[in-house]
Every structure is written in structure tokens, then in C-alpha cells.
Motif scaffolding. Structure first.
Motif, PDB file in Angstrom:
ATOM      1  N   UNK A  34      -3.687  26.736  85.531  1.00 52.78           N
ATOM      2  CA  UNK A  34      -2.846  27.321  85.102  1.00 52.78           C
ATOM      3  C   UNK A  34      -1.517  26.930  85.959  1.00 52.78           C
ATOM      4  N   UNK A  35      -0.414  27.409  85.479  1.00 52.48           N
ATOM      5  CA  UNK A  35       0.993  26.920  86.133  1.00 52.48           C
ATOM      6  C   UNK A  35       1.412  28.483  86.724  1.00 52.48           C
ATOM      7  N   UNK A  36       0.450  29.681  86.307  1.00 54.83           N
ATOM      8  CA  UNK A  36       1.203  30.914  86.897  1.00 54.83           C
ATOM      9  C   UNK A  36      -0.156  31.400  87.545  1.00 54.83           C
ATOM     10  N   UNK A  37      -0.118  32.066  89.370  1.00 53.37           N
ATOM     11  CA  UNK A  37      -1.091  31.851  90.111  1.00 53.37           C
ATOM     12  C   UNK A  37      -1.579  33.949  89.186  1.00 53.37           C
ATOM     13  N   UNK A  38      -0.568  34.322  88.254  1.00 55.06           N
ATOM     14  CA  UNK A  38      -1.426  35.808  88.262  1.00 55.06           C
ATOM     15  C   UNK A  38      -0.206  35.583  86.661  1.00 55.06           C
ATOM     16  N   UNK A  39      -0.103  36.801  86.276  1.00 59.16           N
ATOM     17  CA  UNK A  39       0.589  37.356  85.139  1.00 59.16           C
ATOM     18  C   UNK A  39       1.706  36.901  85.216  1.00 59.16           C
ATOM     19  N   UNK A  40       2.105  35.720  83.593  1.00 60.62           N
ATOM     20  CA  UNK A  40       3.513  34.781  83.286  1.00 60.62           C
ATOM     21  C   UNK A  40       4.215  35.870  82.954  1.00 60.62           C
ATOM     22  N   UNK A  63      -2.999   8.531  58.199  1.00 59.58           N
ATOM     23  CA  UNK A  63      -4.066   8.991  57.281  1.00 59.58           C
ATOM     24  C   UNK A  63      -4.692   9.131  58.241  1.00 59.58           C
ATOM     25  N   UNK A  64      -4.211   9.995  59.180  1.00 57.72           N
ATOM     26  CA  UNK A  64      -5.370  10.780  59.801  1.00 57.72           C
ATOM     27  C   UNK A  64      -4.945  12.297  60.287  1.00 57.72           C
ATOM     28  N   UNK A  65      -6.207  12.742  60.564  1.00 55.62           N
ATOM     29  CA  UNK A  65      -5.632  14.443  61.174  1.00 55.62           C
ATOM     30  C   UNK A  65      -4.901  14.209  61.958  1.00 55.62           C
ATOM     31  N   UNK A  66      -4.784  15.888  62.529  1.00 57.02           N
ATOM     32  CA  UNK A  66      -4.152  16.445  63.961  1.00 57.02           C
ATOM     33  C   UNK A  66      -4.342  17.756  63.973  1.00 57.02           C
ATOM     34  N   UNK A  67      -3.959  18.405  64.852  1.00 51.23           N
ATOM     35  CA  UNK A  67      -4.388  19.229  65.823  1.00 51.23           C
ATOM     36  C   UNK A  67      -3.623  20.125  66.674  1.00 51.23           C
ATOM     37  N   UNK A  68      -3.481  21.562  66.136  1.00 48.93           N
ATOM     38  CA  UNK A  68      -2.506  21.835  66.627  1.00 48.93           C
ATOM     39  C   UNK A  68      -2.999  23.599  67.528  1.00 48.93           C
ATOM     40  N   UNK A  69      -2.393  23.857  68.021  1.00 51.02           N
ATOM     41  CA  UNK A  69      -2.986  24.782  69.499  1.00 51.02           C
ATOM     42  C   UNK A  69      -1.705  26.156  69.123  1.00 51.02           C
ATOM     43  N   UNK A  70      -2.454  27.234  68.926  1.00 54.45           N
ATOM     44  CA  UNK A  70      -1.924  28.529  69.228  1.00 54.45           C
ATOM     45  C   UNK A  70      -2.049  29.717  69.809  1.00 54.45           C
ATOM     46  N   UNK A  71      -1.319  30.687  69.869  1.00 56.00           N
ATOM     47  CA  UNK A  71      -1.928  31.993  70.347  1.00 56.00           C
ATOM     48  C   UNK A  71      -1.849  31.605  72.027  1.00 56.00           C
ATOM     49  N   UNK A  72      -1.137  30.926  72.186  1.00 54.55           N
ATOM     50  CA  UNK A  72      -0.973  30.280  74.212  1.00 54.55           C
ATOM     51  C   UNK A  72      -0.280  31.511  74.737  1.00 54.55           C
ATOM     52  N   UNK A  73      -1.094  32.796  75.308  1.00 54.30           N
ATOM     53  CA  UNK A  73       0.228  32.844  76.478  1.00 54.30           C
ATOM     54  C   UNK A  73      -1.195  33.247  77.916  1.00 54.30           C
ATOM     55  N   UNK A  74      -1.785  31.878  77.755  1.00 54.67           N
ATOM     56  CA  UNK A  74      -1.959  31.537  79.221  1.00 54.67           C
ATOM     57  C   UNK A  74      -1.991  29.973  79.633  1.00 54.67           C
ATOM     58  N   UNK A  75      -0.139  30.045  79.820  1.00 54.41           N
ATOM     59  CA  UNK A  75       0.074  28.506  79.807  1.00 54.41           C
ATOM     60  C   UNK A  75      -0.786  27.412  80.597  1.00 54.41           C
ATOM     61  N   UNK A  76      -1.345  25.902  80.652  1.00 55.34           N
ATOM     62  CA  UNK A  76      -1.908  25.400  81.710  1.00 55.34           C
ATOM     63  C   UNK A  76      -1.301  24.253  81.462  1.00 55.34           C
TER      64      UNK A  76
END
Length: 339
Positions: A34-40, A63-76
Motif C-alpha cells: 500500500x502506498x498510504x500508511x492510513x487513509x489516502x 487477438x487477445x483479451x485484456x484485463x481492467x481494474x476498477x473501484x480502486x480506493x486503496x492504491x498500491x
């Protein structure tokens, strides 16, 4: 900037998504912190599971699928150590996704798969994004988007570069060879931290925030938000409307977004984009290039007639997808790795 959102709209309409799975994790053997020790700072609520992960099975890339990430509130940040000889160089990677989602493999882990065999430490930042639906209407400002519409992604970027420099000895990194590389919205984020490093956007948390967050170099791939025209579009379409200051006679297509204040202290930069980019106009790269040249910043730009948008490192029939070799050569010429 629309970034990958245009493609996502097509995907959603065609139903080309697999089942969503929570909590993206890197492959085994890599350290995620985690990049923040507490709340961001400037924390925002998200709708749905944290780190909602979705595989796109339509709108394929090479020709290949890909992956996405959402709803990120705790960055790393995830550390990918170099394989074989260590050059001492490190690259912090900012995936794109329109400040809504993160193309975590296409513009993230696959970059690290390229860099680490070259002896370069790769640090993949999973910065805060709300997901395709955005933050709920009841959420307080600032909303998601490019700085200054929202500071959260830039706060995460500043914090991460400072952390990498703070831990440089521990992670066998040369503190004077720490760069950034970003795609699309992440390309804008690379330019933003290249021009907003003299002061943190948040109160200092610990010793890492006493370290400089200025990148030593920047690689900016098919960026958005950098021209005055793009900035004016953001100002009209964003959650918070505002007026972009500019001279009356400014060429809106080639004048730089004033919120990206280039100076002679902006780090050496490599730009790459296709002229037929249907998401972010090539003028974003041109505007940034012109401003860098005027300021006397070492800059190299590669424009190609074809290639589109959001191709990452995947090879296609278009020559632009051979760009990693251009970056390797450039890193040698600016003294970050051996030529």
C-alpha cells in the motif's frame, strides 16, 4: 480525455465481458505494498467491490483479451525486480483507462514483463480510479479525472515516486535513475508529475514525502489532456465545470494545457502516438513537444501514420508497436542504461 472509455462503451454494448472477480493481485513472486500508511488524502467512496477486476473478451488487442481494474480506493505499488544484471534504473508505470479504470495487464504487467529482463526495476502503480460507473453522485468533490479536476491520481503518483526514491538503496535502485511511463490517461499522469513535483498536493506523511518526486525521465505514450483543446473539453465535460485560462490568440490545438506547466526543470521526455488515434488526438503529443522544446527540455517524439489507440506493447501489423526498442535506445542515449 476519453482514453479506453470509448472502447469500453463498445465492449459493454456487445456484452464482451467475462464475470467480474474482486481484488486484483500480481502474479506470485512480486511485492505489492500500500502506498498510504492510513487513509489516502481526498478519499472518495466507490460503488461496488474494491479492485473489481474484469476481463474484456471482445474488443481484443492483438487477438487477445485484456484485463481492467476498477473501484480502486486503496492504491498500491507492486515491485517487479530486474532479472539478471541490474542497471539501477527504475520505471514507475501508470496504466491508462480514462481516469475511470486501469488496463492493468495491457498497460501494466506486460510493461514489467518487458523491462525486468532488461535489468530495469518496474514499479506498477495501481492508482485510485472509481470504475466505469464513476463515483456516486453523492460523493464529495474532487471527483475522478485529470488534475486539477481531481488530485487523487497525481497524489498517488507523487507519493509513489517519493517512496521508490526513499527505498532506493533497499531495492537496489539508483535514486537518480527513476522514471515514469504511462499510457493514455497514464500518459497525462506522466506529464502531470513531470510538471508538478516541487510541492506535494497533500500534507507530508513520513520521510518518503521529504524525497523529491521529480522523475528523472518520462515516457509518454498516446496521451490525452495535454492540448488546450483537450483541457477545454475536460472543463466542460467534467464533474466540476471551470474555465481554462489562455491567451486570446492561442492555437487551441497546439497550445499546451496550462495545468501542465513545463519549465526547464521538466525531465527528459519521449513521446509516441499514432496520427489516426481515435481516442486522444495527436495534437496532445504535439502541444507537449512544442512546449518542451521551447523550454529547452531534451525531448524525442515518434509519430506514426497508423496504429490507433490502446495497443500497449502487443505487436500488430503496424510499425508503431515496435516502440519498446525506441525506448530502450533512448534510455541509453540519456544515460539511464548502458547503450
Amino acid at each position: 480525455m476519453k482514453s479506453l472509455i470509448f472502447a469500453l462503451c463498445i465492449v459493454f454494448e456487445s456484452g464482451g465481458l467475462s464475470a467480474q472477480t474482486p481484488d486484483w493481485q500480481p502474479s506470485p513472486g512480486h511485492m505489492q505494498l500500500p502506498i498510504w500508511p492510513g487513509a489516502a488524502p481526498d478519499a472518495q467512496p466507490v460503488a461496488g467491490p474494491e479492485d473489481d477486476t474484469t476481463t474484456v473478451t471482445d474488443s481484443l488487442v492483438a487477438g487477445r483479451p485484456w484485463v481492467f481494474v476498477g473501484n480502486v480506493s486503496r492504491p498500491t505499488m507492486t515491485i517487479y525486480s530486474p532479472k539478471g544484471k541490474n542497471t539501477g534504473a527504475a520505471v514507475v508505470v501508470f496504466p491508462g483507462g480514462g481516469y475511470r479504470i486501469l488496463a492493468i495487464d495491457l498497460e501494466g504487467t506486460e510493461v514489467c514483463d518487458w523491462l525486468t529482463p532488461k535489468g530495469i526495476t518496474c514499479v506498477l502503480l495501481k492508482y485510485r480510479v472509481p470504475g466505469n460507473e464513476g463515483y456516486p453522485k453523492s460523493a464529495p468533490y474532487p471527483k475522478s479525472g485529470p488534475y486539477p479536476e481531481s488530485p487523487v491520481a497525481l497524489e498517488d503518483a507523487q507519493r509513489t515516486v517519493g517512496l521508490v526514491r526513499f527505498h532506493a538503496a533497499e531495492w537496489h535502485i539508483d535514486p537518480h535513475k527513476i522514471g515514469v511511463l504511462g499510457f493514455s490517461a497514464g500518459g497525462h499522469l506522466s506529464a502531470a508529475i513531470s510538471t508538478h513535483f516541487d510541492k506535494r498536493l497533500y500534507p507530508a506523511v513520513d520521510g518518503a514525502d521529504k524525497e523529491s518526486c521529480r522523475p528523472d525521465f518520462a515516457v509518454v505514450i498516446y496521451p490525452g489532456h495535454l492540448s488546450l483543446s483537450a483541457a477545454q473539453s475536460d472543463a466542460k465535460l467534467g464533474a466540476r465545470k471551470f474555465v481554462v485560462p489562455h491567451p486570446a490568440n492561442a492555437d487551441k490545438e497546439l497550445w499546451l494545457n496550462p495545468e501542465v506547466p513545463v519549465t526547464k526543470q521538466t525531465p527528459p521526455t519521449l513521446l509516441l502516438q499514432a496520427e489516426d488515434d481515435h481516442v486522444d488526438n495527436v495534437n496532445d503529443s504535439l502541444a507537449y513537444y512544442i512546449a518542451l522544446k521551447k523550454a529547452g527540455v531534451p525531448v524525442e517524439m515518434h509519430l506514426y501514420a497508423q496504429g490507433g489507440h490502446a495497443f500497449g506493447l502487443r505487436r500488430t501489423k503496424f510499425p508503431i508497436t515496435g516502440w519498446p526498442q525506441l525506448v530502450e535506445t533512448w534510455l541509453g542515449t540519456i544515460g539511464m542504461i548502458s547503450e
